[in-house]
Motif scaffolding. Structure first.
Motif, PDB file in Angstrom:
ATOM      1  N   MET A   1     -13.158  12.550  -4.828  1.00  0.00           N
ATOM      2  CA  MET A   1     -13.831  11.472  -4.715  1.00  0.00           C
ATOM      3  C   MET A   1     -14.482  10.954  -3.468  1.00  0.00           C
ATOM      4  O   MET A   1     -14.033  11.403  -2.404  1.00  0.00           O
ATOM      5  CB  MET A   1     -12.838  10.283  -5.241  1.00  0.00           C
ATOM      6  N   ARG A   2     -15.344  10.047  -3.493  1.00  0.00           N
ATOM      7  CA  ARG A   2     -15.833   9.516  -2.186  1.00  0.00           C
ATOM      8  C   ARG A   2     -15.256   8.168  -1.578  1.00  0.00           C
ATOM      9  O   ARG A   2     -15.062   7.352  -2.508  1.00  0.00           O
ATOM     10  CB  ARG A   2     -17.358   9.335  -2.505  1.00  0.00           C
ATOM     11  N   ALA A   3     -15.168   8.113  -0.356  1.00  0.00           N
ATOM     12  CA  ALA A   3     -14.652   6.948   0.386  1.00  0.00           C
ATOM     13  C   ALA A   3     -15.430   6.649   1.737  1.00  0.00           C
ATOM     14  O   ALA A   3     -15.523   7.663   2.398  1.00  0.00           O
ATOM     15  CB  ALA A   3     -13.095   7.103   0.422  1.00  0.00           C
ATOM     16  N   ALA A   4     -15.193   5.356   1.859  1.00  0.00           N
ATOM     17  CA  ALA A   4     -15.560   5.069   3.238  1.00  0.00           C
ATOM     18  C   ALA A   4     -14.454   5.298   4.402  1.00  0.00           C
ATOM     19  O   ALA A   4     -13.505   4.716   3.986  1.00  0.00           O
ATOM     20  CB  ALA A   4     -16.229   3.523   3.387  1.00  0.00           C
ATOM     21  N   LEU A   5     -14.854   5.937   5.478  1.00  0.00           N
ATOM     22  CA  LEU A   5     -13.963   6.267   6.464  1.00  0.00           C
ATOM     23  C   LEU A   5     -14.350   5.523   7.795  1.00  0.00           C
ATOM     24  O   LEU A   5     -15.610   5.522   8.064  1.00  0.00           O
ATOM     25  CB  LEU A   5     -13.797   7.685   6.601  1.00  0.00           C
ATOM     26  N   TYR A   6     -13.538   5.073   8.732  1.00  0.00           N
ATOM     27  CA  TYR A   6     -13.760   4.674   9.885  1.00  0.00           C
ATOM     28  C   TYR A   6     -13.808   5.894  10.731  1.00  0.00           C
ATOM     29  O   TYR A   6     -12.797   6.682  10.696  1.00  0.00           O
ATOM     30  CB  TYR A   6     -12.605   3.604  10.418  1.00  0.00           C
ATOM     31  N   GLN A   7     -14.830   6.097  11.789  1.00  0.00           N
ATOM     32  CA  GLN A   7     -14.847   6.853  12.497  1.00  0.00           C
ATOM     33  C   GLN A   7     -14.795   6.633  13.927  1.00  0.00           C
ATOM     34  O   GLN A   7     -13.864   7.267  14.655  1.00  0.00           O
ATOM     35  CB  GLN A   7     -16.250   7.847  12.482  1.00  0.00           C
ATOM     36  N   ALA A   8     -15.359   5.552  14.287  1.00  0.00           N
ATOM     37  CA  ALA A   8     -15.134   5.179  15.935  1.00  0.00           C
ATOM     38  C   ALA A   8     -16.225   3.752  15.580  1.00  0.00           C
ATOM     39  O   ALA A   8     -16.569   3.347  14.504  1.00  0.00           O
ATOM     40  CB  ALA A   8     -16.080   5.992  16.728  1.00  0.00           C
ATOM     41  N   ALA A   9     -16.002   2.901  16.796  1.00  0.00           N
ATOM     42  CA  ALA A   9     -16.792   1.642  16.981  1.00  0.00           C
ATOM     43  C   ALA A   9     -18.318   1.851  16.620  1.00  0.00           C
ATOM     44  O   ALA A   9     -18.880   2.916  17.158  1.00  0.00           O
ATOM     45  CB  ALA A   9     -16.618   1.102  18.304  1.00  0.00           C
ATOM     46  N   GLY A  10     -18.627   1.354  15.536  1.00  0.00           N
ATOM     47  CA  GLY A  10     -19.935   1.148  15.105  1.00  0.00           C
ATOM     48  C   GLY A  10     -20.296   2.306  13.949  1.00  0.00           C
ATOM     49  O   GLY A  10     -21.482   2.492  13.794  1.00  0.00           O
ATOM     50  N   GLU A  15     -17.107  10.103   2.755  1.00  0.00           N
ATOM     51  CA  GLU A  15     -16.742  11.520   2.768  1.00  0.00           C
ATOM     52  C   GLU A  15     -15.937  11.598   1.570  1.00  0.00           C
ATOM     53  O   GLU A  15     -15.620  10.866   0.897  1.00  0.00           O
ATOM     54  CB  GLU A  15     -15.727  11.791   4.048  1.00  0.00           C
ATOM     55  N   ASP A  16     -15.922  13.091   1.141  1.00  0.00           N
ATOM     56  CA  ASP A  16     -14.922  13.509   0.030  1.00  0.00           C
ATOM     57  C   ASP A  16     -13.332  13.429   0.706  1.00  0.00           C
ATOM     58  O   ASP A  16     -13.152  13.686   1.760  1.00  0.00           O
ATOM     59  CB  ASP A  16     -15.260  14.826  -0.376  1.00  0.00           C
ATOM     60  N   VAL A  17     -12.702  12.761  -0.173  1.00  0.00           N
ATOM     61  CA  VAL A  17     -11.112  12.615   0.031  1.00  0.00           C
ATOM     62  C   VAL A  17     -10.436  12.930  -1.135  1.00  0.00           C
ATOM     63  O   VAL A  17     -11.234  13.030  -2.346  1.00  0.00           O
ATOM     64  CB  VAL A  17     -11.003  11.184   0.504  1.00  0.00           C
ATOM     65  N   PRO A  18      -9.254  13.178  -1.031  1.00  0.00           N
ATOM     66  CA  PRO A  18      -8.280  13.628  -2.246  1.00  0.00           C
ATOM     67  C   PRO A  18      -8.488  12.459  -3.535  1.00  0.00           C
ATOM     68  O   PRO A  18      -8.441  11.072  -2.898  1.00  0.00           O
ATOM     69  CB  PRO A  18      -6.988  13.430  -1.721  1.00  0.00           C
ATOM     70  N   GLY A  54     -10.889   8.334  11.008  1.00  0.00           N
ATOM     71  CA  GLY A  54     -10.583   8.839   9.522  1.00  0.00           C
ATOM     72  C   GLY A  54      -9.846   7.924   8.725  1.00  0.00           C
ATOM     73  O   GLY A  54      -9.646   8.487   7.343  1.00  0.00           O
ATOM     74  N   GLY A  55      -9.580   6.640   9.000  1.00  0.00           N
ATOM     75  CA  GLY A  55      -8.678   5.896   8.252  1.00  0.00           C
ATOM     76  C   GLY A  55      -9.800   5.307   7.223  1.00  0.00           C
ATOM     77  O   GLY A  55     -10.898   5.086   7.424  1.00  0.00           O
ATOM     78  N   ARG A  56      -9.091   5.091   5.916  1.00  0.00           N
ATOM     79  CA  ARG A  56      -9.931   4.359   4.823  1.00  0.00           C
ATOM     80  C   ARG A  56     -10.400   2.942   5.323  1.00  0.00           C
ATOM     81  O   ARG A  56      -9.573   2.113   6.005  1.00  0.00           O
ATOM     82  CB  ARG A  56      -8.958   4.351   3.590  1.00  0.00           C
ATOM     83  N   GLY A 119     -14.175   2.717  -1.817  1.00  0.00           N
ATOM     84  CA  GLY A 119     -14.153   4.038  -2.262  1.00  0.00           C
ATOM     85  C   GLY A 119     -14.309   3.915  -3.740  1.00  0.00           C
ATOM     86  O   GLY A 119     -14.408   3.043  -4.543  1.00  0.00           O
ATOM     87  N   GLU A 120     -14.461   5.010  -4.532  1.00  0.00           N
ATOM     88  CA  GLU A 120     -14.374   5.225  -5.836  1.00  0.00           C
ATOM     89  C   GLU A 120     -13.381   4.946  -6.751  1.00  0.00           C
ATOM     90  O   GLU A 120     -13.415   4.530  -7.879  1.00  0.00           O
ATOM     91  CB  GLU A 120     -15.124   6.653  -6.334  1.00  0.00           C
ATOM     92  N   ALA A 121     -12.222   5.087  -6.275  1.00  0.00           N
ATOM     93  CA  ALA A 121     -10.887   4.770  -6.768  1.00  0.00           C
ATOM     94  C   ALA A 121      -9.791   4.394  -5.900  1.00  0.00           C
ATOM     95  O   ALA A 121     -10.050   4.808  -4.607  1.00  0.00           O
ATOM     96  CB  ALA A 121     -10.464   5.780  -7.734  1.00  0.00           C
ATOM     97  N   VAL A 122      -8.973   3.689  -6.216  1.00  0.00           N
ATOM     98  CA  VAL A 122      -7.498   3.316  -5.446  1.00  0.00           C
ATOM     99  C   VAL A 122      -6.553   3.448  -6.168  1.00  0.00           C
ATOM    100  O   VAL A 122      -6.203   3.232  -7.226  1.00  0.00           O
ATOM    101  CB  VAL A 122      -7.900   1.765  -5.035  1.00  0.00           C
TER     102      VAL A 122
END
Length: 348
Positions: A1-10, A15-18, A54-56, A119-122
């Motif tokens: 599934m796809r989900a939004a991830l924090y990478q850095a400020a701004g 990305e694809d996640v489990p 990498g956090g959701r 994300g697509e599911a929780v």
């Protein structure tokens, strides 16, 4: 599934996640139909709050249950459900007192090691105590009301909680500090749920001022600091207001809240104090003020708010002024950071 991830400020990416899956017998899995970006998400986006890459992302969502654990009894696959931004068992002593955001077995979506709402599911822990079923299911709720229901996951309930903490009563006068989605929903909650007669909204942005008036604000004050306090006192015959909702959480907003409250007044605070304001105690003691503060126990308010929305008596949906697909979530963060959007919804 796809989900939004924090990478850095701004930087927020998709990305694809489990795939979300049942891990405990008290879990449910919800396919997300609507999610959104919260003002509190911007603290890490702006680099004010540090978090690991990498956090959701996200804690506000609603959707359809696709799977449940063996011990789940209150929801089943196919149910349309609204999720508070925190999960709770709804049975512990804190929950029994209506403080589900302090549940002994609770947590927050998007925290390290959990699924985020963007994300697509929780995976929803403590599904029986957390999720609230919407009568009629997806087929019984039109698109506009589905959007209104999304607002209940955080900002509508949080704004209302601020007014409840302040002790707002029917026919009363209230000042609301903050013209973000929470502050605007505090106006709506104070007027349409609690019956306030006069609401003074502290706002200096034309789009937010207009929505605040639609939600029931009778007066708008653009000034800040000492000038803002003086303007509110002038509107109230020099006395100040009996009830103040503080929906920002900065030292400056707290200074205004204490300064515009009348003697014996009440302040209800739901703004998250990331900048750690230090409250001066003498003004509180001198003016006999009562201060209530807390992270909104959204689950406590959901049954009533869902009923109000589905019956057409409450509509917080206008707080969403930009809709984007999940894949364009980065645009939503930028729009909110630059104040081009009050609140961005992710759908489709």
């Amino acid at each position: 599934m796809r989900a939004a991830l924090y990478q850095a400020a701004g930087v927020v990416t998709v990305e694809d996640v489990p795939d979300a899956a049942v891990a405990e017998p008290t879990d449910a899995v919800v396919q997300v139909l609507r999610s959104c970006i919260c003002g509190s998400d911007l603290w890490s986006y702006r680099g004010i709050v540090t978090r690991a890459a990498g956090g959701r992302q996200g804690h506000e969502f609603l959707g359809v249950v696709t799977d449940v654990g063996a011990e789940v009894t209150s929801v089943r696959p196919g149910d349309l459900v609204v999720a508070p931004f925190t999960w709770s068992d709804n049975t512990c002593p804190a929950c029994a007192e209506g403080l589900q955001s302090k549940c002994d077995n609770g947590g927050t979506f998007g925290a390290p090691g959990t699924d985020g709402g963007q994300g697509e599911a929780v995976r929803v822990p403590q599904a029986d105590g957390t999720l609230v079923v919407v009568p009629g299911g997806v087929d019984g709720v039109d698109d506009a009301r589905l959007t209104a229901l999304l607002a209940l996951t955080d900002v509508m309930a949080t704004g209302l909680h601020g007014a409840v903490l302040a002790g707002v009563t029917e026919g009363s006068t209230v000042a609301v500090i903050g013209d973000g989605a929470v502050g605007l929903c505090a106006v709506l909650g104070a007027t349409q749920v609690l019956g306030a007669e006069r609401v003074i909204l502290m706002s200096r942005h034309a789009d937010r001022t207009a929505l605040g008036r639609t939600f029931g604000a009778t007066d708008v004050v653009a000034e800040r600091g000492a000038e803002g306090i003086a303007a509110v006192r002038e509107l109230t015959g020099g006395r100040g207001v009996p009830f103040v909702v503080e929906a920002v959480g900065t030292p400056e907003s707290w200074e205004m809240a204490l300064g515009m409250a009348r003697a014996g007044g009440h302040v209800g605070a739901v703004g998250i104090p990331h900048q750690m304001p230090e409250l001066p105690l003498f003004p509180i003691v001198r003016s006999h003020l009562t201060v209530g503060a807390g992270i909104a126990p959204v689950r406590r308010y959901l049954p009533d708010l869902i009923d109000r929305v589905t019956s057409g008596r409450l509509d917080p949906s206008p707080v969403f002024d930009l809709t984007l697909p999940l894949e364009r979530v980065a645009e939503g963060y930028a729009a909110m950071d630059e104040r081009r959007s009050i609140k961005t919804m992710l759908a489709g």
